[in-house]
Structure formats: structure tokens, C-alpha cells
Design a protein around this motif. Structure first.
Motif, PDB file in Angstrom:
ATOM      1  N   PHE A  78      42.931 -61.249  63.026  1.00 30.11           N
ATOM      2  CA  PHE A  78      41.957 -61.185  62.115  1.00 30.11           C
ATOM      3  C   PHE A  78      40.770 -60.982  62.786  1.00 30.11           C
ATOM      4  O   PHE A  78      40.348 -61.932  63.660  1.00 30.11           O
ATOM      5  CB  PHE A  78      41.999 -62.019  60.829  1.00 30.11           C
ATOM      6  N   SER A  79      39.685 -60.512  62.302  1.00 32.93           N
ATOM      7  CA  SER A  79      38.510 -60.461  62.728  1.00 32.93           C
ATOM      8  C   SER A  79      37.598 -60.222  61.409  1.00 32.93           C
ATOM      9  O   SER A  79      37.785 -59.300  60.790  1.00 32.93           O
ATOM     10  CB  SER A  79      38.174 -59.480  63.810  1.00 32.93           C
ATOM     11  N   GLU A  80      36.211 -60.920  61.331  1.00 30.37           N
ATOM     12  CA  GLU A  80      35.160 -60.588  60.347  1.00 30.37           C
ATOM     13  C   GLU A  80      34.466 -59.215  60.696  1.00 30.37           C
ATOM     14  O   GLU A  80      33.814 -58.596  59.812  1.00 30.37           O
ATOM     15  CB  GLU A  80      34.387 -61.763  60.343  1.00 30.37           C
ATOM     16  N   LYS A  81      34.695 -58.849  62.017  1.00 27.32           N
ATOM     17  CA  LYS A  81      34.025 -57.868  62.640  1.00 27.32           C
ATOM     18  C   LYS A  81      34.671 -56.640  62.234  1.00 27.32           C
ATOM     19  O   LYS A  81      35.867 -56.523  62.401  1.00 27.32           O
ATOM     20  CB  LYS A  81      33.850 -57.812  64.127  1.00 27.32           C
ATOM     21  N   PRO A  82      34.352 -55.541  61.672  1.00 30.16           N
ATOM     22  CA  PRO A  82      35.193 -54.247  61.294  1.00 30.16           C
ATOM     23  C   PRO A  82      35.535 -53.717  62.428  1.00 30.16           C
ATOM     24  O   PRO A  82      35.003 -53.543  63.469  1.00 30.16           O
ATOM     25  CB  PRO A  82      33.886 -53.504  60.728  1.00 30.16           C
ATOM     26  N   LEU A  83      36.973 -53.305  62.293  1.00 32.48           N
ATOM     27  CA  LEU A  83      37.757 -52.469  63.135  1.00 32.48           C
ATOM     28  C   LEU A  83      38.055 -53.416  64.692  1.00 32.48           C
ATOM     29  O   LEU A  83      38.659 -52.861  65.773  1.00 32.48           O
ATOM     30  CB  LEU A  83      37.005 -51.273  63.954  1.00 32.48           C
ATOM     31  N   LEU A 295      27.701 -52.505  66.073  1.00 37.04           N
ATOM     32  CA  LEU A 295      28.569 -52.965  64.878  1.00 37.04           C
ATOM     33  C   LEU A 295      28.074 -52.899  63.657  1.00 37.04           C
ATOM     34  O   LEU A 295      28.695 -52.633  62.642  1.00 37.04           O
ATOM     35  CB  LEU A 295      28.590 -54.503  65.031  1.00 37.04           C
ATOM     36  N   GLY A 296      26.670 -52.570  63.872  1.00 32.16           N
ATOM     37  CA  GLY A 296      26.187 -51.970  62.347  1.00 32.16           C
ATOM     38  C   GLY A 296      26.784 -50.594  62.083  1.00 32.16           C
ATOM     39  O   GLY A 296      27.013 -50.322  60.928  1.00 32.16           O
ATOM     40  N   LEU A 297      26.966 -49.730  63.053  1.00 33.80           N
ATOM     41  CA  LEU A 297      27.630 -48.549  62.776  1.00 33.80           C
ATOM     42  C   LEU A 297      28.956 -48.754  62.189  1.00 33.80           C
ATOM     43  O   LEU A 297      29.460 -48.056  61.113  1.00 33.80           O
ATOM     44  CB  LEU A 297      27.676 -47.675  63.893  1.00 33.80           C
ATOM     45  N   PHE A 298      29.785 -49.442  62.776  1.00 33.14           N
ATOM     46  CA  PHE A 298      31.064 -49.893  62.214  1.00 33.14           C
ATOM     47  C   PHE A 298      31.194 -50.534  60.836  1.00 33.14           C
ATOM     48  O   PHE A 298      32.048 -49.884  60.104  1.00 33.14           O
ATOM     49  CB  PHE A 298      31.856 -50.724  63.112  1.00 33.14           C
ATOM     50  N   GLU A 299      30.176 -51.035  60.433  1.00 33.54           N
ATOM     51  CA  GLU A 299      30.218 -51.709  59.102  1.00 33.54           C
ATOM     52  C   GLU A 299      29.912 -50.550  58.014  1.00 33.54           C
ATOM     53  O   GLU A 299      30.423 -50.435  57.075  1.00 33.54           O
ATOM     54  CB  GLU A 299      29.214 -52.703  59.178  1.00 33.54           C
ATOM     55  N   TYR A 300      28.907 -49.598  58.588  1.00 34.92           N
ATOM     56  CA  TYR A 300      28.498 -48.481  57.623  1.00 34.92           C
ATOM     57  C   TYR A 300      29.880 -47.684  57.323  1.00 34.92           C
ATOM     58  O   TYR A 300      30.119 -47.353  56.430  1.00 34.92           O
ATOM     59  CB  TYR A 300      27.025 -47.934  58.082  1.00 34.92           C
TER      60      TYR A 300
END
Length: 321
Positions: A78-83, A295-300
Motif C-alpha cells: 500500500f502507498s498513499e501516493k497514486p500508482l 506526483l501531481g500529475l499522477f494524482e490528477y
């Protein structure tokens, strides 16, 4: 849309890697092939045998083993960061699941991943990951050097490589026996998307399924046992101010055999902003993308409101000028 059987992505031979040195005729011809392939297709097949067949077979053996662990174990990736962690149980992608080592270049990250499945550690697994991935990290650096030389930006190589950050992913696609297929009797293992990173390296257990979209047609990307599919992502498209292509790609499978693939994603470190060098911006090539952090791109991209949008529209909406 049917596959375009008459079109094949380029194949580039890196098997003479010991002789593939800068400022040699072999280097010059290879770097031109790389740049042209990534301009037109955003993808090529790389013949590269620096990791032995024994290592590759070991990787797919261990991949099959870890996906057989209970779901409750896999969910610990698990990670709180997307992907950056486990992905699976997706209603519209019933055949897909994957596991991630989020920071491959950090040995502790590899050990942490191993401890999920083998609480007392697994040195053989960690050594296998290192033996498999080190040659690809070297190929990643080589390709970036070639691309920058083609752009006349050889002096920028350290700036591009210093913030290097690698995601490593095991992926499992279940065979289509119990999964409804599309009009071509192929099940969707993973829908059309672009990668947000710089370069992606993909190997597989010889069950094909990877396709790229070119001019509205899906092209099969078949990978031989000693080769990798190399794809350019949105970040290289943005960093080169549109000179490289980031292809929409998907996994569409036929038949009952499970597909296992291994992906290495070349990113930049968290907090580093992707921005086109000033040398690539002029009147003929106006700036296409604003600086952004990956990371901002991944979140979007992973936001629920963007799931149904076209991949190229998502990227433009996030950072397009």
C-alpha cells in the motif's frame, strides 16, 4: 477498432551493448533509430540480452508466485501516493492486478516489498530484482543520452539523470475464459492510456496483448523472449516540448492463458519539476506544457472525475499551455 496487422513498431538491436559507446558509428546509427522511433511511434522493441534467460525466467516464476498470495497479503503493498502500490479489484478491469516496488534504486524499498510476502526476508528475491533491473537502468540512461544528443542537449544529461526515480511493477492479467471480450474476441486487460513518466520498459511471459494506437488503429506490440517494449511517456513529451510522442496503449488479450508482465518506469524524484529546456522553446516551437511535478500529475490522472476522459485530454488539461 481493429488492429493494423500490416504495421509493426520498429525493432532496435542493443545486443552489442559492449560495443555501443558514444562517438562510434554504431552509437550514431542506433541513436538515430531510437529518436525516429520515439518521434513517430513513441515505442519500439529493444533487443537487449544483458539479463540472462535464467534471470528473466526466474522473474516470471517469482511473479506468478507472489500473485498467488491471498488478497489480504497483496493489499499490504500500500502507498498513499497514486500508482505506487497494489492495484486490483477494479470493476471495469476484472482481469487486472499489479504490485509495485515504489523506489527501486533504494535497496530498503526492495526489502520492504519482499518482507510483505516473506516476513523473514528473501535475499534471493532481492538479488534477482537487482540482477534483472540493473541492465534496464543502464539502458534507460543510454537511451536518455541518445535522445539528448539528437536534440543537441548533451550538456543537459546530468540534469535529466540526477533526479532519476524508478517504479517497478509486476502485473498479472487473467486469461479471458471467464471474461467477456470485445468485438474482436479480446478481453480488455487494461484500457487505453498514456504513461506519465519518461520511459517505460516492458517484458512479458510470451502471452501477447500490448497494443499502441497509431492514427486511430491499434497496432500489436509483440515482444520476443530477449526483448523489451520501450515506450515514451508524457513527461518526455513535455520535457522535449512535443518532439517525442507519448502513445496511447492498452492490453487486449485473446485466449485463456494468463499474461504476466514486468514494467520498469523511469520517473523523476518527488518534488522535481518537469520543464522543457529553454533551448527547445522558440517561435517555431512555442511552449506546449507548463512545469509540473510528477506526483501531481499522477494524482490528477487517477482522480475519479478524469477516468472517462481521453488520455491526451487529461494531460493537456493538467499542464497544457
Amino acid at each position: 477498432m481493429a488492429s493494423t496487422k500490416s504495421v509493426k513498431v520498429p525493432t532496435i538491436d542493443f545486443s552489442n551493448h559492449q560495443e555501443l559507446k558514444p562517438n562510434t558509428p554504431l552509437w550514431e546509427s542506433t541513436k538515430n533509430q531510437v529518436f525516429e522511433a520515439l518521434q513517430e511511434y513513441g515505442c519500439f522493441e529493444a533487443i537487449y540480452d544483458k539479463a540472462s534467460n535464467e534471470i528473466r525466467e526466474g522473474m516470471f516464476g517469482i511473479s506468478k508466485e507472489i500473485f498467488e498470495f491471498p488478497l489480504e497479503t497483496k493489499l499490504k503493498n500500500f502507498s498513499e501516493k497514486p500508482l505506487h502500490g497494489y492495484m486490483g479489484m477494479i470493476p471495469h478491469l476484472p482481469s487486472y492486478e499489479s504490485l509495485c516496488i515504489p523506489d527501486l534504486l533504494n535497496p530498503q524499498s526492495v526489502e520492504n516489498f519482499a518482507n510483505i510476502f516473506w516476513p523473514h526476508g528473501n535475499h534471493d528475491f532481492c538479488n534477482l530484482i537487482k540482477s534483472y533491473s540493473n541492465p534496464l537502468v543502464e539502458l534507460d540512461e543510454m537511451l536518455k543520452r541518445m535522445i539528448l544528443e539528437n536534440l543537441g542537449l548533451k550538456h543537459q544529461i546530468d540534469e535529466l539523470l540526477d533526479p532519476n526515480f524508478i517504479l517497478f511493477r509486476f502485473t498479472h492479467y487473467k486469461g479471458s475464459s471467464n471474461i467477456s471480450g470485445d468485438e474482436n474476441n479480446k478481453s480488455t486487460g487494461l484500457g487505453g492510456h498514456t504513461d506519465g513518466n519518461f520511459l517505460t520498459f516492458i517484458s512479458q511471459n510470451q502471452v501477447n496483448g500490448l497494443q499502441i494506437n497509431k492514427n486511430g488503429e491499434w497496432i500489436d506490440v509483440n515482444i520476443s523472449p530477449n526483448s523489451y517494449a520501450v515506450l515514451s511517456g508524457d513527461s518526455f513529451r513535455a520535457w522535449t516540448n512535443g518532439r517525442l510522442h507519448s502513445p496511447v496503449h492498452r492490453v487486449a488479450m485473446a485466449g485463456e492463458s494468463d499474461r504476466f508482465s514486468i514494467q520498469l518506469f523511469s520517473l523523476s524524484k518527488p518534488g522535481h519539476f518537469i520543464e522543457a529546456p529553454k533551448e527547445l522553446v522558440d517561435e517555431e516551437h512555442p511552449l506546449l506544457f507548463k512545469p509540473y511535478e510528477m506526483l501531481g500529475l499522477f494524482e490528477y490522472v487517477t482522480s475519479s472525475k478524469n477516468v472517462s476522459r481521453a488520455p491526451s485530454d487529461i494531460f493537456k488539461a493538467y499542464c497544457g499551455v
